[in-house]
Design an enzyme around this catalytic site. Structure first.
Site, PDB file in Angstrom:
ATOM      1  N   GLU A 144      37.947  40.108  38.578  1.00 41.99           N
ATOM      2  CA  GLU A 144      36.600  40.199  39.135  1.00 41.99           C
ATOM      3  C   GLU A 144      35.985  38.808  39.335  1.00 41.99           C
ATOM      4  OE1 GLU A 144      34.211  44.123  38.442  1.00 41.99           O
ATOM      5  OE2 GLU A 144      33.392  42.622  37.095  1.00 41.99           O
ATOM      6  N   HIS A 193      61.864  48.559  30.922  1.00 42.95           N
ATOM      7  CA  HIS A 193      62.616  49.731  31.379  1.00 42.95           C
ATOM      8  C   HIS A 193      61.892  50.444  32.525  1.00 42.95           C
ATOM      9  CE1 HIS A 193      65.513  49.461  28.003  1.00 42.95           C
ATOM     10  NE2 HIS A 193      64.500  48.763  27.503  1.00 42.95           N
ATOM     11  N   LYS A 217      30.324  51.762  45.916  1.00 44.21           N
ATOM     12  CA  LYS A 217      29.096  52.423  45.440  1.00 44.21           C
ATOM     13  C   LYS A 217      28.267  52.895  46.632  1.00 44.21           C
ATOM     14  CE  LYS A 217      28.593  49.610  41.282  1.00 44.21           C
ATOM     15  NZ  LYS A 217      27.802  48.574  40.644  1.00 44.21           N
TER      16      LYS A 217
HETATM   17  O1  PA5 Z   1      31.723  42.075  34.740  1.00 49.14           O
HETATM   18  C1  PA5 Z   1      30.838  42.715  35.270  1.00 49.14           C
HETATM   19  O2  PA5 Z   1      29.727  42.240  35.534  1.00 49.14           O
HETATM   20  C2  PA5 Z   1      31.030  44.176  35.618  1.00 49.14           C
HETATM   21  O3  PA5 Z   1      32.331  44.591  35.389  1.00 49.14           O
HETATM   22  C3  PA5 Z   1      30.076  45.041  34.800  1.00 49.14           C
HETATM   23  O4  PA5 Z   1      30.302  44.827  33.445  1.00 49.14           O
HETATM   24  C4  PA5 Z   1      30.260  46.529  35.117  1.00 49.14           C
HETATM   25  O5  PA5 Z   1      30.139  46.736  36.492  1.00 49.14           O
HETATM   26  C5  PA5 Z   1      29.219  47.346  34.391  1.00 49.14           C
HETATM   27  O6  PA5 Z   1      27.935  46.956  34.759  1.00 49.14           O
HETATM   28  P1  PA5 Z   1      26.680  47.342  33.894  1.00 49.14           P
HETATM   29  O7  PA5 Z   1      26.804  46.713  32.569  1.00 49.14           O
HETATM   30  O8  PA5 Z   1      25.525  46.803  34.673  1.00 49.14           O
HETATM   31  O9  PA5 Z   1      26.646  48.847  33.803  1.00 49.14           O
END
Ligand code: PA5
Length: 444
Positions: free
Chosen positions: A285, A306, A420
């Site tokens: 990410e 495996h 989303k």
């Molecule tokens: O690293 C990040 O920012 C994301 O993976 C969030 O942790 C994830 O989308 C969850 O978001 P939130 O804590 O706002 O529910």
């Protein structure tokens, strides 16, 4: 301390090439420290370990003690960075068969809000029937659908089963100081709550209450976890030659520029499976944007030798492998001898199982390198809270540096919005009328 071995990257990256990265890594470190990098309002993680106070740890522990006293099970509701760090640490430190033999000394930690599987939520809520359970609701934005959906179900069930007053005691919110539905709900209901600092993004938040509270509720030593991270934070100021995170970032970058676009994180301890999942999110990410980034993959070995071993050995040569190796296991088990020796394994009699595992690791490393896969080896002495703390900060730091080398903003995730928007349009969420119309026309 973590040791990093880059020798097996040598056929692909010369020491001169690595050295050439040194200056760029120093600039990247400087940009992080000076706060001049893209996304610089999310650098709270950089010196987070050293800023954690004894009072704060005491507050987390006190809250954990309430949940531990009042609950047989605690559900951690969160997704992405709001659950993976806790899951990684808890799984790495737990007995592999904890779920089958809980002696009652620690509550069982369950996770929800990280998927929308109806069967999963049905089975979870069924399991919780008549159980003394609590909930830690974790969402920085406070509006994430997966988490909000699970929390609504769990809150209702907890209140019905345990009564409003007890629910108030065993539901804890970890969210933004002011914004989002999770904050509104926590304030209205009077839940104990913790704030996720504005300047710490989800995937860098394991050392905030997001990770620390669930880990403490599970009965693990958050003081040692933080201590490990603090010690690793100290190494970030060391020169390149003594700085494992800087070297790891440099090696990754050099390999990436040589066409090694996929990094496979391999472990030889099944308990590290979720450390790899956390790592994948941290790097995936953070890096995967603007058409750039190493694709982070993982394997559990020797299990996946495996299944994926063939691909790693002889598939497209676009990969490199990073192994996390644990020097000494927590337990000792010797391989027995057998008079009949029907399985022909008496040559292993008297050896520790880990010796066999280590030879599997070495043999695999040599085979993969022979097959054209550069290898990075990260060794930690033990799989305990202290060394996990080191590993967490090591990866966070390396990720921050590597994103500067790539020239991407490590701390945003604009691409996550695309699904989303479509999902809300398809579900007819108020405010999405135009998108609903457009998506319906597209699907007609
Ligand atoms: O690293 C990040 O920012 C994301 O993976 C969030 O942790 C994830 O989308 C969850 O978001 P939130 O804590 O706002 O529910």
């Amino acid at each position: 301390m973590i040791t990093l071995d880059l020798k097996k990257t040598a056929p692909w990256v010369s020491s001169e090439e690595l050295k050439a990265c040194e200056v760029r890594v120093a600039d990247a470190q400087q940009a992080l420290e000076a706060g001049t990098c893209p996304g610089n309002d999310f650098l709270g993680w950089l010196h987070l370990p050293s800023s954690i106070s004894a009072d704060f740890i005491a507050e987390v522990k006190a809250t954990a003690d309430v949940l531990r006293a009042e609950c047989d099970a605690v559900v951690v509701a969160g997704i992405g960075g709001s659950y993976l760090g806790a899951k990684a640490v808890i799984e790495a430190l737990s007995n592999s068969f904890q779920w089958l033999q809980n002696d009652g000394s620690n509550p069982t930690i369950l996770f929800a809000g990280n998927n929308i599987g109806e069967d999963y939520l049905y089975e979870l809520t069924t399991l919780l029937k008549n159980k003394r359970f609590g909930v830690i609701n974790i969402s920085k934005s406070g509006t994430t659908t997966e988490t909000a959906l699970a929390f609504r179900l769990l809150k209702k069930q907890c209140e019905e089963q345990r009564g409003k007053e007890m629910a108030k005691k065993v539901i804890v919110a970890i969210t933004d100081a002011k914004r989002g539905a999770a904050r509104t709900c926590a304030d209205k209901e009077g839940y104990k709550s913790f704030v996720i600092p504005d300047n710490v993004g989800g995937r860098f938040s394991v050392l905030t209450p997001v990770g620390l509270l669930p880990i403490a509720v599970a009965g693990f030593d958050i003081v040692q976890l933080v201590k490990g991270a603090q010690d690793m934070e100290q190494t970030a100021a060391l020169p390149f030659a003594e700085n494992p995170a800087a070297q790891y970032a440099a090696a990754r970058y050099a390999l990436y520029t040589k066409g090694k676009k996929i990094e496979i994180l391999a472990n030889y301890q099944p308990k590290l499976h979720f450390v790899a999942e956390w790592w994948k999110q941290l790097f995936g990410e953070s890096e995967g944007k603007d058409g750039k980034g190493i694709y982070p993959a993982s394997v559990d070995l020797t299990t996946d030798l495996h299944s994926m071993g063939q691909w790693i050995q002889e598939g497209e040569r676009s990969i490199f492998e990073t192994v996390i190796s644990v020097e000494t296991p927590e337990h000792k088990l010797l391989f027995p001898s057998d008079e009949e020796n029907l399985d022909g394994l008496n040559f292993l009699a008297g050896k520790r199982v880990d010796e066999v595992n280590k030879m599997a690791e070495l043999g695999t490393q040599l085979a993969h390198v022979d097959g054209g896969v550069p290898n990075i080896r990260i060794a930690i002495e033990r799989l305990d809270a202290y060394h996990l703390g080191q590993l967490i900060y090591f990866f966070e730091r390396a990720c921050g540096i590597h994103c500067q080398l790539l020239g991407v903003n490590a701390f945003n995730q604009p691409g996550v919005e695309a699904y989303k928007k479509n999902m809300f349009a398809l579900l007819g969420k108020p405010g999405y009328e135009k998108e609903t119309e457009a998506i319906k026309a597209r699907l007609a």
